[in-house]
Write an enzyme that holds these catalytic residues in place. Structure first.
Site, mmCIF file in Angstrom:
data_model
loop_
_atom_site.group_PDB
_atom_site.id
_atom_site.type_symbol
_atom_site.label_atom_id
_atom_site.label_comp_id
_atom_site.label_asym_id
_atom_site.label_seq_id
_atom_site.Cartn_x
_atom_site.Cartn_y
_atom_site.Cartn_z
ATOM 1 N N ASP A 51 0.822 -1.209 0.000
ATOM 2 C CA ASP A 51 0.000 0.000 0.000
ATOM 3 C C ASP A 51 0.858 1.262 0.000
ATOM 4 O OD1 ASP A 51 -2.371 -1.311 -0.137
ATOM 5 O OD2 ASP A 51 -2.936 -1.037 1.954
ATOM 6 N N GLY A 52 1.994 1.224 0.722
ATOM 7 C CA GLY A 52 2.884 2.382 0.733
ATOM 8 C C GLY A 52 3.423 2.696 -0.642
ATOM 9 N N GLU A 124 -4.766 10.232 3.828
ATOM 10 C CA GLU A 124 -5.064 11.200 4.874
ATOM 11 C C GLU A 124 -4.030 12.311 4.933
ATOM 12 O OE1 GLU A 124 -2.068 8.774 6.068
ATOM 13 O OE2 GLU A 124 -4.021 7.847 6.433
ATOM 14 N N ARG A 150 -6.829 21.429 21.643
ATOM 15 C CA ARG A 150 -5.466 21.320 22.163
ATOM 16 C C ARG A 150 -5.176 19.836 22.384
ATOM 17 N NH1 ARG A 150 -1.041 23.794 24.098
ATOM 18 N NH2 ARG A 150 -1.909 25.898 23.950
ATOM 19 N N THR A 163 -9.400 3.419 6.917
ATOM 20 C CA THR A 163 -8.959 2.127 7.450
ATOM 21 C C THR A 163 -7.496 2.158 7.889
ATOM 22 O OG1 THR A 163 -8.296 1.327 5.255
ATOM 23 C CG2 THR A 163 -10.568 0.897 5.948
ATOM 24 N N TYR A 165 -4.409 5.183 9.353
ATOM 25 C CA TYR A 165 -4.071 5.930 10.569
ATOM 26 C C TYR A 165 -5.343 6.326 11.331
ATOM 27 C CZ TYR A 165 -1.226 9.314 13.281
ATOM 28 O OH TYR A 165 -0.570 10.001 14.275
ATOM 29 N N ASN A 166 -6.349 6.735 10.590
ATOM 30 C CA ASN A 166 -7.618 7.151 11.182
ATOM 31 C C ASN A 166 -8.219 6.060 12.070
ATOM 32 O OD1 ASN A 166 -10.332 8.761 11.120
ATOM 33 N ND2 ASN A 166 -10.865 6.741 10.338
ATOM 34 N N LYS A 167 -8.203 4.824 11.603
ATOM 35 C CA LYS A 167 -8.792 3.724 12.375
ATOM 36 C C LYS A 167 -8.018 3.477 13.664
ATOM 37 C CE LYS A 167 -10.471 -1.033 11.893
ATOM 38 N NZ LYS A 167 -9.879 -1.521 13.160
#
Length: 266
Positions: A51-52, A124, A150, A163, A165-167
């Site tokens: 994926d990277g 993202e 903050r 799916t 970093y967010n997850k």
């Protein structure tokens, strides 16, 4: 894909990989594809890696919305952007021959820093404190001052990026058929001085998110577009919106986004 015959292979320089690449080149020629050396002459860009590597292939080729992207995994595991195994040449050949391939469309986000620098993201955009202390940002949705944040930082994710970093910070997984972006906090502080929603929230594609960095000695935050870091000093204003660019990817008919989510996490 009868009108798309020019292939560009994006991959790392790796001698161990070269033999497998030779088989891919032969397969492409067997099915009357032309392998080109310049991605600007291609109408199908094939990423070979994980994926990277796929994210890098989209970034390094300019987020082209006039071509197709395809992902080939070099490991034993398929991922969110890779629909094929490099060791399973026969499945790729069968998919091409029997027209088992469809086109998937992924939304992207556009990030503008201090009204000058523009960037695109498929997964993202993230912003974090660059020193061992929290930092503050005023958060605006369109022209509404929504909250003063903050904490350690924020993530603004696309549906496919939901799916990743967010997850990991308890954000929701979002169907990529929804043209939207998700905002998730990283270690926010909630007290009498600072109050945030405390959960991720989803904005429609018509909204604009603005982050105003509060100047308290931490105006050089660490920012990242997908898996690539940015180094911009004295950041004051970041604007994020859904982009007009749509990344078209090749998929197998029996490998939907939710089948990928099930295979990856369940």
């Amino acid at each position: 894909m009868p009108d798309r015959r020019n292939l560009y292979f994006f991959h790392k320089r790796d001698e161990e990989l070269q033999e497998k690449l030779d088989h891919l080149y032969d397969l492409a020629r067997k099915y009357d594809f032309t392998v080109v050396k310049d991605y600007r002459n291609a109408n199908i860009i094939v990423s070979i890696g994980g994926d990277g590597t796929f994210l890098q292939s989209v970034r390094k080729t300019g987020f082209r919305d006039d071509c197709l992207y395809a992902g080939i995994s070099t490991t034993e595991h398929l991922s969110m952007y890779c629909d094929f195994y490099i060791n399973d040449i026969s499945k790729m050949a069968e998919a091409m021959a029997n027209k088992q391939i469809e086109v998937r469309r992924y939304p992207t986000i556009e990030v503008t820093v201090d009204g000058e620098s523009n960037f695109f993201c498929l997964n993202e955009f993230s912003i974090r404190s660059s020193i061992i202390r929290t930092f503050a940002m005023d958060v605006y949705i369109d022209d509404l001052h929504f909250e003063t944040f903050r904490g350690d930082g924020m993530i603004v994710a696309t549906p496919t990026g939901s799916t990743a970093y967010n997850k990991s910070v308890n954000g929701s997984v979002v169907d990529p058929l929804l043209p939207c972006m998700q905002v998730s906090e990283i270690a926010s502080m909630n007290n009498n001085s600072y109050r945030t929603l405390g959960s991720s929230f989803i904005l429609s594609g018509d909204r604009k998110l603005t982050l105003m960095v509060v100047p308290d000695g931490n105006e050089h935050p660490t920012m990242a577009m997908d898996n690539e870091a940015l180094s911009i000093k004295h950041v004051r204003k970041i604007e994020v919106k859904l982009s007009d660019k749509i990344i078209k990817t090749v998929k197998l008919k029996d490998n939907s986004f939710w089948e990928k989510v099930k295979r990856t996490f369940l």
